[in-house]
Design a protein around this motif. Structure first.
Motif, PDB file in Angstrom:
ATOM      1  N   MET A 196     -38.857  -1.508  34.801  1.00  0.00           N
ATOM      2  CA  MET A 196     -39.544  -2.603  34.107  1.00  0.00           C
ATOM      3  C   MET A 196     -38.636  -3.207  33.032  1.00  0.00           C
ATOM      4  O   MET A 196     -38.525  -4.421  32.904  1.00  0.00           O
ATOM      5  CB  MET A 196     -40.771  -2.053  33.359  1.00  0.00           C
ATOM      6  CG  MET A 196     -42.040  -1.997  34.119  1.00  0.00           C
ATOM      7  SD  MET A 196     -43.372  -1.527  32.920  1.00  0.00           S
ATOM      8  CE  MET A 196     -43.914  -0.012  33.649  1.00  0.00           C
ATOM      9  N   ALA A 197     -38.012  -2.330  32.259  1.00  0.00           N
ATOM     10  CA  ALA A 197     -37.182  -2.785  31.133  1.00  0.00           C
ATOM     11  C   ALA A 197     -35.993  -3.586  31.629  1.00  0.00           C
ATOM     12  O   ALA A 197     -35.636  -4.624  31.060  1.00  0.00           O
ATOM     13  CB  ALA A 197     -36.722  -1.584  30.316  1.00  0.00           C
ATOM     14  N   LYS A 198     -35.384  -3.118  32.709  1.00  0.00           N
ATOM     15  CA  LYS A 198     -34.215  -3.814  33.251  1.00  0.00           C
ATOM     16  C   LYS A 198     -34.584  -5.254  33.624  1.00  0.00           C
ATOM     17  O   LYS A 198     -33.877  -6.200  33.293  1.00  0.00           O
ATOM     18  CB  LYS A 198     -33.694  -3.055  34.479  1.00  0.00           C
ATOM     19  CG  LYS A 198     -32.318  -3.484  34.928  1.00  0.00           C
ATOM     20  CD  LYS A 198     -31.814  -2.636  36.084  1.00  0.00           C
ATOM     21  CE  LYS A 198     -30.576  -3.298  36.679  1.00  0.00           C
ATOM     22  NZ  LYS A 198     -30.197  -2.719  37.955  1.00  0.00           N
ATOM     23  N   LYS A 199     -35.722  -5.374  34.261  1.00  0.00           N
ATOM     24  CA  LYS A 199     -36.200  -6.696  34.667  1.00  0.00           C
ATOM     25  C   LYS A 199     -36.443  -7.570  33.421  1.00  0.00           C
ATOM     26  O   LYS A 199     -36.052  -8.749  33.396  1.00  0.00           O
ATOM     27  CB  LYS A 199     -37.501  -6.511  35.462  1.00  0.00           C
ATOM     28  CG  LYS A 199     -38.166  -7.777  35.958  1.00  0.00           C
ATOM     29  CD  LYS A 199     -37.514  -8.259  37.236  1.00  0.00           C
ATOM     30  CE  LYS A 199     -38.157  -9.532  37.775  1.00  0.00           C
ATOM     31  NZ  LYS A 199     -38.116 -10.661  36.837  1.00  0.00           N
ATOM     32  N   VAL A 200     -37.053  -6.985  32.425  1.00  0.00           N
ATOM     33  CA  VAL A 200     -37.349  -7.740  31.207  1.00  0.00           C
ATOM     34  C   VAL A 200     -36.046  -8.204  30.548  1.00  0.00           C
ATOM     35  O   VAL A 200     -35.925  -9.364  30.121  1.00  0.00           O
ATOM     36  CB  VAL A 200     -38.182  -6.878  30.224  1.00  0.00           C
ATOM     37  CG1 VAL A 200     -38.212  -7.496  28.831  1.00  0.00           C
ATOM     38  CG2 VAL A 200     -39.597  -6.690  30.747  1.00  0.00           C
ATOM     39  N   GLU A 202     -33.103  -8.589  31.944  1.00  0.00           N
ATOM     40  CA  GLU A 202     -32.465  -9.597  32.804  1.00  0.00           C
ATOM     41  C   GLU A 202     -32.997 -11.000  32.487  1.00  0.00           C
ATOM     42  O   GLU A 202     -32.243 -11.968  32.417  1.00  0.00           O
ATOM     43  CB  GLU A 202     -32.764  -9.301  34.290  1.00  0.00           C
ATOM     44  CG  GLU A 202     -31.743  -8.388  34.948  1.00  0.00           C
ATOM     45  CD  GLU A 202     -32.215  -7.900  36.332  1.00  0.00           C
ATOM     46  OE1 GLU A 202     -31.569  -6.992  36.858  1.00  0.00           O
ATOM     47  OE2 GLU A 202     -33.233  -8.415  36.842  1.00  0.00           O
ATOM     48  N   ASP A 203     -34.314 -11.055  32.286  1.00  0.00           N
ATOM     49  CA  ASP A 203     -34.959 -12.352  32.069  1.00  0.00           C
ATOM     50  C   ASP A 203     -34.928 -12.786  30.604  1.00  0.00           C
ATOM     51  O   ASP A 203     -35.258 -13.930  30.304  1.00  0.00           O
ATOM     52  CB  ASP A 203     -36.425 -12.298  32.540  1.00  0.00           C
ATOM     53  CG  ASP A 203     -36.530 -12.043  34.041  1.00  0.00           C
ATOM     54  OD1 ASP A 203     -35.493 -12.162  34.731  1.00  0.00           O
ATOM     55  OD2 ASP A 203     -37.622 -11.709  34.513  1.00  0.00           O
ATOM     56  N   ASN A 204     -34.590 -11.849  29.703  1.00  0.00           N
ATOM     57  CA  ASN A 204     -34.672 -12.155  28.267  1.00  0.00           C
ATOM     58  C   ASN A 204     -33.469 -11.566  27.533  1.00  0.00           C
ATOM     59  O   ASN A 204     -33.558 -10.509  26.919  1.00  0.00           O
ATOM     60  CB  ASN A 204     -35.965 -11.562  27.680  1.00  0.00           C
ATOM     61  CG  ASN A 204     -37.215 -12.084  28.364  1.00  0.00           C
ATOM     62  OD1 ASN A 204     -37.703 -13.159  28.039  1.00  0.00           O
ATOM     63  ND2 ASN A 204     -37.696 -11.328  29.329  1.00  0.00           N
ATOM     64  N   GLN A 205     -32.369 -12.271  27.636  1.00  0.00           N
ATOM     65  CA  GLN A 205     -31.161 -11.700  27.035  1.00  0.00           C
ATOM     66  C   GLN A 205     -31.213 -11.709  25.508  1.00  0.00           C
ATOM     67  O   GLN A 205     -30.363 -11.117  24.855  1.00  0.00           O
ATOM     68  CB  GLN A 205     -29.917 -12.436  27.567  1.00  0.00           C
ATOM     69  CG  GLN A 205     -29.851 -12.340  29.086  1.00  0.00           C
ATOM     70  CD  GLN A 205     -28.456 -12.478  29.644  1.00  0.00           C
ATOM     71  OE1 GLN A 205     -27.518 -12.842  28.935  1.00  0.00           O
ATOM     72  NE2 GLN A 205     -28.300 -12.181  30.930  1.00  0.00           N
ATOM     73  N   GLU A 206     -32.221 -12.392  24.953  1.00  0.00           N
ATOM     74  CA  GLU A 206     -32.386 -12.355  23.499  1.00  0.00           C
ATOM     75  C   GLU A 206     -32.984 -11.033  23.031  1.00  0.00           C
ATOM     76  O   GLU A 206     -33.012 -10.743  21.834  1.00  0.00           O
ATOM     77  CB  GLU A 206     -33.246 -13.536  23.023  1.00  0.00           C
ATOM     78  CG  GLU A 206     -34.756 -13.406  23.285  1.00  0.00           C
ATOM     79  CD  GLU A 206     -35.169 -13.765  24.722  1.00  0.00           C
ATOM     80  OE1 GLU A 206     -34.293 -13.854  25.604  1.00  0.00           O
ATOM     81  OE2 GLU A 206     -36.381 -13.921  24.959  1.00  0.00           O
ATOM     82  N   SER A 207     -33.453 -10.203  23.986  1.00  0.00           N
ATOM     83  CA  SER A 207     -34.047  -8.920  23.597  1.00  0.00           C
ATOM     84  C   SER A 207     -33.008  -8.049  22.902  1.00  0.00           C
ATOM     85  O   SER A 207     -31.836  -8.033  23.273  1.00  0.00           O
ATOM     86  CB  SER A 207     -34.587  -8.196  24.840  1.00  0.00           C
ATOM     87  OG  SER A 207     -34.780  -6.824  24.557  1.00  0.00           O
ATOM     88  N   LYS A 208     -33.472  -7.290  21.920  1.00  0.00           N
ATOM     89  CA  LYS A 208     -32.584  -6.345  21.222  1.00  0.00           C
ATOM     90  C   LYS A 208     -32.032  -5.312  22.198  1.00  0.00           C
ATOM     91  O   LYS A 208     -30.981  -4.730  21.968  1.00  0.00           O
ATOM     92  CB  LYS A 208     -33.345  -5.659  20.088  1.00  0.00           C
ATOM     93  CG  LYS A 208     -33.768  -6.628  18.982  1.00  0.00           C
ATOM     94  CD  LYS A 208     -33.693  -5.991  17.627  1.00  0.00           C
ATOM     95  CE  LYS A 208     -33.684  -7.018  16.501  1.00  0.00           C
ATOM     96  NZ  LYS A 208     -34.754  -8.053  16.602  1.00  0.00           N
ATOM     97  N   MET A 209     -32.759  -5.089  23.277  1.00  0.00           N
ATOM     98  CA  MET A 209     -32.277  -4.129  24.277  1.00  0.00           C
ATOM     99  C   MET A 209     -30.956  -4.594  24.874  1.00  0.00           C
ATOM    100  O   MET A 209     -30.047  -3.789  25.100  1.00  0.00           O
ATOM    101  CB  MET A 209     -33.311  -3.952  25.400  1.00  0.00           C
ATOM    102  CG  MET A 209     -34.593  -3.256  24.939  1.00  0.00           C
ATOM    103  SD  MET A 209     -35.783  -2.978  26.285  1.00  0.00           S
ATOM    104  CE  MET A 209     -36.562  -4.599  26.410  1.00  0.00           C
ATOM    105  N   PHE A 210     -30.828  -5.906  25.091  1.00  0.00           N
ATOM    106  CA  PHE A 210     -29.594  -6.457  25.672  1.00  0.00           C
ATOM    107  C   PHE A 210     -28.409  -6.148  24.765  1.00  0.00           C
ATOM    108  O   PHE A 210     -27.358  -5.694  25.215  1.00  0.00           O
ATOM    109  CB  PHE A 210     -29.741  -7.973  25.882  1.00  0.00           C
ATOM    110  CG  PHE A 210     -28.606  -8.566  26.673  1.00  0.00           C
ATOM    111  CD1 PHE A 210     -28.602  -8.514  28.063  1.00  0.00           C
ATOM    112  CD2 PHE A 210     -27.536  -9.190  26.023  1.00  0.00           C
ATOM    113  CE1 PHE A 210     -27.555  -9.059  28.793  1.00  0.00           C
ATOM    114  CE2 PHE A 210     -26.488  -9.743  26.748  1.00  0.00           C
ATOM    115  CZ  PHE A 210     -26.494  -9.680  28.130  1.00  0.00           C
ATOM    116  N   ALA A 211     -28.611  -6.361  23.486  1.00  0.00           N
ATOM    117  CA  ALA A 211     -27.541  -6.088  22.521  1.00  0.00           C
ATOM    118  C   ALA A 211     -27.203  -4.598  22.491  1.00  0.00           C
ATOM    119  O   ALA A 211     -26.021  -4.208  22.519  1.00  0.00           O
ATOM    120  CB  ALA A 211     -27.968  -6.565  21.129  1.00  0.00           C
TER     121      ALA A 211
END
Lengths: 323, 323
Positions: A196-200, A202-211
């Motif tokens: 789920m998180a990976k998909k999120v 992928e679609d939301n690179q502004e997420s702190k997870m991406f950083a």
């Protein structure tokens, strides 16, 4: 002569063996790498080394060991003491009880599914003390379960009772490793949460997870999701909520079917308890009968990383625990 | 002195009472209208009349009746012998055991949920003879269940174990009477089947069902759907298939969780067995673990319309059945 009990927790990466006194208290334990890649003989040798280690270091003789309990991933044939297969261990149809009885001279040896053993361990030494009927659910890479009815493990007809992870809760949900869609495990396990998180992300690179992942989405894991949630990332918080919703739904199903006195939750995902406890409890309350919800205690595992080996000790102690 | 057992099946429209010998064989039975609309006193009077009737017609004295079993829809408090509420009977908190003990002078009297009683009846006198662990599922207007573990009814912590009809199998499914979406009952009960069929006929007036209903879609029922299916109406046949798919899914969930030796299916929907047996069995096989599927027998109720009263007799016999 005193009686002692040996418990062996066979995992894909490590073997944990402990010796306990007649109250179930662990006196000494020993951990070794399983060395699963080296095959059956090396694995058995490693198990024997852990047994020798705890006996030598506790000055307990083999004659003083009343019985051995083994907890292992399944499928197993517990009656005949045979490991049929393990996803993470390269062996098949291993008559583990016979092999260890021959090598140690200790008998009886009891083999038990790891989730069932964990359920029994929690029942006697952990969160479930004093409760007759409970379900232990472990949520980590997958979702497994062990059912205790009237203080004993409930095995079912062919030794696979408790596969709660493969209860289907959304037939339109994602594909599960078992080949079906929308199993509890496919909706609420660590693997499901990561997916789920990976998909999120992928679609939301502004997420702190991406950083936090420095853009390498394959490194997504519970720790990153929790860290981002802690930093206030709404997307990460929503992932826990969504997983918690399905946890609640799956647990509510079990409450309506079994009406147990207690549900005990274990496994790695429990580390994120603070993020999902509230929405999970709401999900349980919403989907379960009032009477089933109000009569159950939902607890976290008290045995933590020792649940496997303490469960194996409970298996070794068997009917002695009932008296 | 011989021992006899009285069983009372309290339904929304009729009361069926029977007296059995110590082998559980019914000697004589009596059916009366419940007259639910006339309130508690009349219902109790009607129950007493059925008891007097079977005693008088069998020439068995009250002293020869070892015990009475009552099967009633729930929720109940079986320990205290109290009917908390019934959807189809206008009473609340009825201390039925106390009331009937006073009126008859016969004791003990045991109260049991009707689906649990049916499960016990099938276990001892029907399809489940010789099987220790089984689940009885009744599919009619709703879906209920009774769980037998180690030859006894499994009640759970607050007396509601076995509510398999409210296991959620599709959270995006239709609204259930319980307030949740996509319960087993909302997907595969007689009510669910009628709802599906109504929708199909609304959209497809060329269906043979439309002709059979003479356009009055509110008259849709299982008989019409079965009749249309028999006449080769593909739409009607597809309704059974769809319901059967969800029946299979729900049953498979129970197999993975409980791994029972037998599933017994009862209730009015079983009349359409020929239409759904095959797709239901396919659905079970697809969604259950091989080992759980290959070790279970899926059977139809053998007690038919007598399942309630025979179950009540089994409840009356209690632990005598175990010896």
């Amino acid at each position: 002569m005193s009686e002692y009990f040996l418990g062996i927790d066979i995992g894909g990466t490590k073997i944990l063996t402990a010796i306990a006194d007649s109250s179930g208290k662990i006196l000494i334990s020993n951990k070794r790498s399983t060395e699963a890649d080296k095959g059956q003989d090396v694995i058995i040798d490693n198990i024997i080394k852990t047994i020798d280690n705890v006996l030598n270091n506790s000055n307990i003789s083999k004659e003083e060991v009343a019985s051995i309990g083994i907890g292992s991933p399944g499928p197993l044939n517990t009656k005949d003491g045979v490991i049929i297969e393990n996803a993470n261990l390269p062996w098949r149809d291993v008559p583990i009880v016979e092999l260890l009885e021959e090598r140690t001279g200790i008998s009886p040896i009891f083999l038990e599914n790891d989730a069932n053993a964990a359920a029994l361990g929690e029942k006697w030494f952990g969160a479930g003390r004093g409760v007759a009927d409970l379900i232990y659910i472990t949520i980590s890479t997958g979702i497994g379960g062990g059912i205790i009815i009237d203080r004993r493990i409930y095995h079912g007809k062919s030794d696979i009772a408790g596969e709660v992870g493969h209860m289907i809760i959304d037939p339109n949900g994602p594909l599960c490793g078992c080949g079906n869609h929308g199993c509890f495990e496919a909706m609420a396990s660590g693997t499901a949460i990561n997916r789920m998180a990976k998909k999120v992300v992928e679609d939301n690179q502004e997420s702190k997870m991406f950083a936090l992942l420095k853009g390498d989405l394959n490194k997504i894991n519970g720790k990153v999701i929790a860290e981002a949630a802690e930093m206030g990332d709404q997307l990460a918080q929503d992932i826990w909520k969504r997983a918690a919703y399905y946890m609640g739904l799956g647990i509510a199903n079990l409450l309506n079917i079994f009406n147990p006195g207690m549900i005990i939750l274990g496994g790695g995902v429990m580390k994120a308890w603070d993020y999902f406890e509230k929405p999970m409890m709401e999900g349980i309350k919403k989907h379960a009968f009032d009477s089933a919800f109000s009569s159950v205690e939902i607890k976290r595992s008290e045995l933590g990383d020792d649940v496997g080996v303490k469960g194996a000790i409970a298996v070794a102690m068997g009917d002695r625990l009932l008296s």
